[in-house]
Scaffold this motif. Sequence first.
Motif, PDB file in Angstrom:
ATOM      1  N   GLU A 297      43.965  40.070  45.380  1.00  0.00           N
ATOM      2  CA  GLU A 297      42.934  39.733  44.406  1.00  0.00           C
ATOM      3  C   GLU A 297      43.356  40.247  43.023  1.00  0.00           C
ATOM      4  O   GLU A 297      43.584  41.441  42.828  1.00  0.00           O
ATOM      5  N   LYS A 298      43.456  39.327  42.070  1.00  0.00           N
ATOM      6  CA  LYS A 298      43.807  39.671  40.686  1.00  0.00           C
ATOM      7  C   LYS A 298      42.737  39.126  39.748  1.00  0.00           C
ATOM      8  O   LYS A 298      41.781  38.461  40.187  1.00  0.00           O
ATOM      9  N   GLU A 299      42.902  39.407  38.453  1.00  0.00           N
ATOM     10  CA  GLU A 299      41.929  38.912  37.478  1.00  0.00           C
ATOM     11  C   GLU A 299      41.843  37.394  37.517  1.00  0.00           C
ATOM     12  O   GLU A 299      40.788  36.815  37.270  1.00  0.00           O
ATOM     13  N   SER A 300      42.975  36.759  37.833  1.00  0.00           N
ATOM     14  CA  SER A 300      43.007  35.291  37.882  1.00  0.00           C
ATOM     15  C   SER A 300      42.369  34.744  39.151  1.00  0.00           C
ATOM     16  O   SER A 300      42.170  33.536  39.286  1.00  0.00           O
ATOM     17  N   GLU A 328      45.142  48.724  39.001  1.00  0.00           N
ATOM     18  CA  GLU A 328      43.743  48.323  38.894  1.00  0.00           C
ATOM     19  C   GLU A 328      43.582  46.818  38.736  1.00  0.00           C
ATOM     20  O   GLU A 328      42.504  46.282  38.973  1.00  0.00           O
ATOM     21  N   ASP A 329      44.663  46.138  38.337  1.00  0.00           N
ATOM     22  CA  ASP A 329      44.561  44.697  38.106  1.00  0.00           C
ATOM     23  C   ASP A 329      44.686  43.883  39.391  1.00  0.00           C
ATOM     24  O   ASP A 329      44.493  42.679  39.367  1.00  0.00           O
ATOM     25  N   SER A 330      45.059  44.516  40.494  1.00  0.00           N
ATOM     26  CA  SER A 330      45.202  43.760  41.743  1.00  0.00           C
ATOM     27  C   SER A 330      44.742  44.605  42.919  1.00  0.00           C
ATOM     28  O   SER A 330      44.919  45.817  42.940  1.00  0.00           O
TER      29      SER A 330
END
Length: 373
Positions: A297-300, A328-330
């Motif tokens: 899970e990422k921001e995208s 923290e981004d993924s």
Amino acid sequence: MKSHIAALLLATSAVFPALAQTLAVKTSAPERYVVKKGDTLWDISSLYLNSPWKWPALWQWNPQINNPHLIYPGDVLSLHYDSEGNPRLSLAKGVRRLSPQVRVVSDKNQAIPTLPLAVMEPFMRFEQAMGESDFDQLPMVLGSNFNYKMNIEGHLLYVKGDLPRGGNYGIYRKGDAYRDPDNGAILAYESILVGTGRVVRTGNIEAGKPSTVKIESVRREVKPSDVLMPISSGQSYSANFKMTQPVQAISGNIIASSNKLREFSTMAVVVIDLGRKDDLHEGNVLAIHRQSPTVIEKESGPSYIEDASSLDKVITQVSEWFGEENDEDSVVWHMPKEQVGELMLFKVYDNISYAMVTKTRQPVRVGDSVSSR
């Protein structure tokens, strides 16, 4: 005999304490069923139960038959309920089925097998799983009466070994290694039956005289270094197993299949990396599970790990090695395993077992895990 069966049923309830409470008969289950030639115990169990291995709790021993686990063509099974509302299946007394089209003949000398005999028989009678030292100790093919690298039916083989005249032998070739998927250790070797032969002249190793074996049948060409194992005349084996779930919690993997295909379905024979050392026995039923794919899970947004970038895959792998959290981004989501089928063991060795896939929800694969639920 009846006291022994009562003790067996009590032991079954002790092993599966929730069985009596959870046993539920299918709504489509017939009140009466006439056993036909070609039926298997698994087939009949599946008519009544979603979990056929719970059969001992449903089947009510009947003094009309000598062995409570054997059912024969022509037997009429009757479904009823006891005073406490528990479902019971027993042999109907004095029931004969009359039909103008079908006549069921009772064969009291041949009980129906637990699983399809035609599928199991080659593995029960011929196929073996052996260690390296087992192959080294067997009589070995040195050559033949023709200067051929491969020999066929009718050729004479010269074998290193003092074999008795008239003896019947299976001719085997060492196949693939069955390996532990975790550490790569060899658990056993596949032995491939390539033919059969009969000893026509005995040998004497000390005198440098090989035994002579005439090839009587071939499945593939016989080569030097193939080995021989005796085939017992009139060899017998049981095709009837007591279906049970292992008492202990165990887990392993499917490491090979007989058809060498990537995916397979019911009635396929597979090899698992569990055996007697794990306290397994013929008749044990195991569940087959498959790991659901990992999601990053990422921001995208979320994506499956196989669809992620090469950098994301490396970062995820390194994080798993060192037990570190991802940035923290993924976030890496490790999904659960889901059950995709069931199998039953029919030939158990120390480190591996042969099993038949009895039920699938989707195609089964080498690498799927197995467990006692």
